[in-house]
Write a protein that holds these residues in place. Structure first.
Motif, PDB file in Angstrom:
ATOM      1  N   LEU A 175       0.650  -1.282  -0.114  1.00 11.77           N
ATOM      2  CA  LEU A 175       0.054  -0.027  -0.058  1.00 11.77           C
ATOM      3  C   LEU A 175       0.926   1.384   0.138  1.00 11.77           C
ATOM      4  O   LEU A 175       0.470   2.405  -0.350  1.00 11.77           O
ATOM      5  CB  LEU A 175      -1.038   0.118   1.148  1.00 11.77           C
ATOM      6  N   ILE A 176       2.091   0.982   0.401  1.00 11.16           N
ATOM      7  CA  ILE A 176       2.955   2.266   0.296  1.00 11.16           C
ATOM      8  C   ILE A 176       3.937   2.291  -0.841  1.00 11.16           C
ATOM      9  O   ILE A 176       4.397   3.305  -1.300  1.00 11.16           O
ATOM     10  CB  ILE A 176       3.729   2.169   1.652  1.00 11.16           C
ATOM     11  N   PHE A 177       4.424   1.215  -1.449  1.00 12.07           N
ATOM     12  CA  PHE A 177       5.050   1.117  -2.546  1.00 12.07           C
ATOM     13  C   PHE A 177       4.525   0.441  -3.896  1.00 12.07           C
ATOM     14  O   PHE A 177       3.618  -0.638  -3.437  1.00 12.07           O
ATOM     15  CB  PHE A 177       6.367   0.126  -2.182  1.00 12.07           C
ATOM     16  N   THR A 178       4.987   0.702  -5.039  1.00  8.88           N
ATOM     17  CA  THR A 178       4.656  -0.300  -6.144  1.00  8.88           C
ATOM     18  C   THR A 178       5.100  -1.603  -6.005  1.00  8.88           C
ATOM     19  O   THR A 178       6.120  -1.779  -5.508  1.00  8.88           O
ATOM     20  CB  THR A 178       4.886   0.364  -7.551  1.00  8.88           C
ATOM     21  N   ALA A 179       4.677  -2.368  -7.031  1.00  4.40           N
ATOM     22  CA  ALA A 179       5.173  -3.921  -6.958  1.00  4.40           C
ATOM     23  C   ALA A 179       6.855  -3.703  -7.755  1.00  4.40           C
ATOM     24  O   ALA A 179       7.314  -4.323  -7.141  1.00  4.40           O
ATOM     25  CB  ALA A 179       4.483  -4.699  -7.993  1.00  4.40           C
ATOM     26  N   ALA A 180       6.803  -2.879  -8.423  1.00  4.41           N
ATOM     27  CA  ALA A 180       8.171  -2.461  -9.075  1.00  4.41           C
ATOM     28  C   ALA A 180       9.213  -2.070  -7.975  1.00  4.41           C
ATOM     29  O   ALA A 180      10.562  -2.303  -7.904  1.00  4.41           O
ATOM     30  CB  ALA A 180       8.182  -1.749 -10.257  1.00  4.41           C
ATOM     31  N   GLU A 181       8.704  -1.164  -7.242  1.00  3.98           N
ATOM     32  CA  GLU A 181       9.705  -0.578  -6.238  1.00  3.98           C
ATOM     33  C   GLU A 181      10.080  -2.005  -5.292  1.00  3.98           C
ATOM     34  O   GLU A 181      11.049  -1.795  -4.703  1.00  3.98           O
ATOM     35  CB  GLU A 181       8.938   0.557  -5.327  1.00  3.98           C
ATOM     36  N   LEU A 182       8.953  -2.269  -4.804  1.00  2.00           N
ATOM     37  CA  LEU A 182       9.371  -3.531  -3.865  1.00  2.00           C
ATOM     38  C   LEU A 182      10.262  -4.640  -4.146  1.00  2.00           C
ATOM     39  O   LEU A 182      10.935  -5.119  -3.494  1.00  2.00           O
ATOM     40  CB  LEU A 182       8.066  -4.187  -3.497  1.00  2.00           C
ATOM     41  N   GLU A 183      10.097  -4.935  -5.779  1.00  2.00           N
ATOM     42  CA  GLU A 183      11.147  -5.849  -6.179  1.00  2.00           C
ATOM     43  C   GLU A 183      12.500  -5.077  -6.076  1.00  2.00           C
ATOM     44  O   GLU A 183      13.536  -5.868  -6.088  1.00  2.00           O
ATOM     45  CB  GLU A 183      10.610  -5.966  -7.624  1.00  2.00           C
ATOM     46  N   ALA A 184      12.480  -3.932  -6.412  1.00  2.00           N
ATOM     47  CA  ALA A 184      13.762  -3.333  -6.642  1.00  2.00           C
ATOM     48  C   ALA A 184      14.465  -3.280  -5.245  1.00  2.00           C
ATOM     49  O   ALA A 184      15.697  -3.334  -5.010  1.00  2.00           O
ATOM     50  CB  ALA A 184      13.889  -1.879  -6.963  1.00  2.00           C
ATOM     51  N   VAL A 185      13.815  -3.045  -3.983  1.00  2.00           N
ATOM     52  CA  VAL A 185      14.549  -2.930  -2.869  1.00  2.00           C
ATOM     53  C   VAL A 185      14.579  -4.038  -1.846  1.00  2.00           C
ATOM     54  O   VAL A 185      14.808  -4.084  -0.483  1.00  2.00           O
ATOM     55  CB  VAL A 185      13.689  -1.823  -2.253  1.00  2.00           C
ATOM     56  N   GLN A 186      14.328  -5.229  -2.346  1.00  2.00           N
ATOM     57  CA  GLN A 186      14.435  -6.337  -1.589  1.00  2.00           C
ATOM     58  C   GLN A 186      15.490  -6.627  -0.708  1.00  2.00           C
ATOM     59  O   GLN A 186      15.638  -7.058   0.321  1.00  2.00           O
ATOM     60  CB  GLN A 186      13.921  -7.792  -2.183  1.00  2.00           C
ATOM     61  N   PRO A 187      16.653  -6.458  -1.454  1.00  2.00           N
ATOM     62  CA  PRO A 187      17.930  -6.661  -0.787  1.00  2.00           C
ATOM     63  C   PRO A 187      18.246  -5.700   0.469  1.00  2.00           C
ATOM     64  O   PRO A 187      18.507  -6.198   1.596  1.00  2.00           O
ATOM     65  CB  PRO A 187      19.080  -6.548  -1.883  1.00  2.00           C
ATOM     66  N   TRP A 188      17.862  -4.480   0.121  1.00  2.00           N
ATOM     67  CA  TRP A 188      17.801  -3.446   1.364  1.00  2.00           C
ATOM     68  C   TRP A 188      16.917  -3.654   2.429  1.00  2.00           C
ATOM     69  O   TRP A 188      17.186  -3.298   3.350  1.00  2.00           O
ATOM     70  CB  TRP A 188      17.789  -2.048   0.677  1.00  2.00           C
ATOM     71  N   LEU A 189      15.823  -3.919   2.031  1.00  2.00           N
ATOM     72  CA  LEU A 189      14.708  -4.257   2.904  1.00  2.00           C
ATOM     73  C   LEU A 189      15.049  -5.437   4.115  1.00  2.00           C
ATOM     74  O   LEU A 189      15.011  -5.149   5.165  1.00  2.00           O
ATOM     75  CB  LEU A 189      13.454  -4.824   2.254  1.00  2.00           C
ATOM     76  N   GLY A 190      15.827  -6.468   3.425  1.00  2.54           N
ATOM     77  CA  GLY A 190      16.110  -7.449   4.446  1.00  2.54           C
ATOM     78  C   GLY A 190      17.291  -6.868   5.281  1.00  2.54           C
ATOM     79  O   GLY A 190      17.285  -7.347   6.483  1.00  2.54           O
ATOM     80  N   VAL A 191      18.358  -5.809   4.733  1.00  2.00           N
ATOM     81  CA  VAL A 191      19.275  -5.297   5.396  1.00  2.00           C
ATOM     82  C   VAL A 191      18.289  -4.482   6.891  1.00  2.00           C
ATOM     83  O   VAL A 191      18.722  -4.515   7.880  1.00  2.00           O
ATOM     84  CB  VAL A 191      20.132  -4.562   4.560  1.00  2.00           C
ATOM     85  N   VAL A 192      17.604  -3.541   6.282  1.00  2.00           N
ATOM     86  CA  VAL A 192      17.230  -2.613   7.126  1.00  2.00           C
ATOM     87  C   VAL A 192      16.178  -3.163   8.424  1.00  2.00           C
ATOM     88  O   VAL A 192      16.363  -2.731   9.380  1.00  2.00           O
ATOM     89  CB  VAL A 192      16.195  -1.695   6.224  1.00  2.00           C
TER      90      VAL A 192
END
Length: 220
Positions: A175-192
């Motif tokens: 609801l906060i990010f597009t599907a493309a944005e979530l795809e792109a940030v997966q590695p950083w999401l895991g770190v954060v």
């Protein structure tokens, strides 16, 4: 606690409401209650009332904070026989999440951040909604912080690292990010979601919301 700063629990409740209708969004089932329980637990730790490691939950200070939802949670965790770890504490607090959510909604209405709308469905069933009040920036600010954190690679403050983990657990990231944005940030999401030590210690407990650890890279 500052009267102006929103707690983790307040921000999760706000993010989980549709802007226009004021109805809940995100995951169904027990996920919202467990995410709210995690928010209360994390906020109590940030406020210096609890300490935690991978195996223990330690009551540091039972002094109330002046927040109905947080103080009720603190009292439950200070009671004799209360769970000694996060895995036990989150189900305990989740059982009382509806009452905590009601207290938080009342507080947000009193502060003018939400409006309360009482309707009827089919002229019979009560339908209470909480649309956001026009002109209030709080939800936009929370979303903007989370977007900057992931899309711009910012190093998060502890509050925002925890908020991101909770938003992920509650199924709010789409609801906060597009599907493309979530795809792109997966590695950083895991770190954060593993930067903040409290997020790491509570990850397994809050993982029951979604069936995986909060730090595990997975598409949301």
């Amino acid at each position: 606690m500052s009267d102006s700063a929103l707690t983790l629990a307040e921000e999760i409740v706000l993010l989980a409401l549709d802007d226009e209708t004021g109805r809940p969004v995100g995951r169904g089932g027990m996920a919202p209650d467990r995410a709210l329980a995690g928010a209360l637990l994390m906020q109590l730790a940030l406020a210096g009332r609890l300490d935690t490691d991978r195996d223990r939950l330690i009551l540091v200070d039972p002094t109330p904070l002046g927040d109905a939802a947080l103080d009720t949670a603190l009292a439950r965790l200070a009671a004799p026989g209360a769970p000694g770890d996060a895995r036990g504490a989150i189900p305990l607090l989740a059982r009382e999440a509806p009452a905590a959510r009601a207290a938080i909604l009342d507080r947000l209405v009193a502060r003018g951040i939400l409006r309360r709308v009482e309707d009827r469905v089919l002229w019979i069933l009560p339908d209470r909604r909480h649309p956001k009040a026009p002109g209030r920036p709080e939800v936009r600010e929370a979303r903007a912080r989370l977007r900057a954190l992931l899309l711009e690679g910012e190093i998060p403050a502890p509050h925002d690292a925890l908020l991101l983990g909770l938003a992920r657990a509650a199924g709010l990231l789409p609801l906060i990010f597009t599907a493309a944005e979530l795809e792109a940030v997966q590695p950083w999401l895991g770190v954060v979601t593993r930067i903040e030590s409290l997020n790491r210690s509570l990850a397994e407990a809050v993982a029951d919301v979604r069936g995986v650890g909060l730090g595990t890279a997975r598409r949301d």
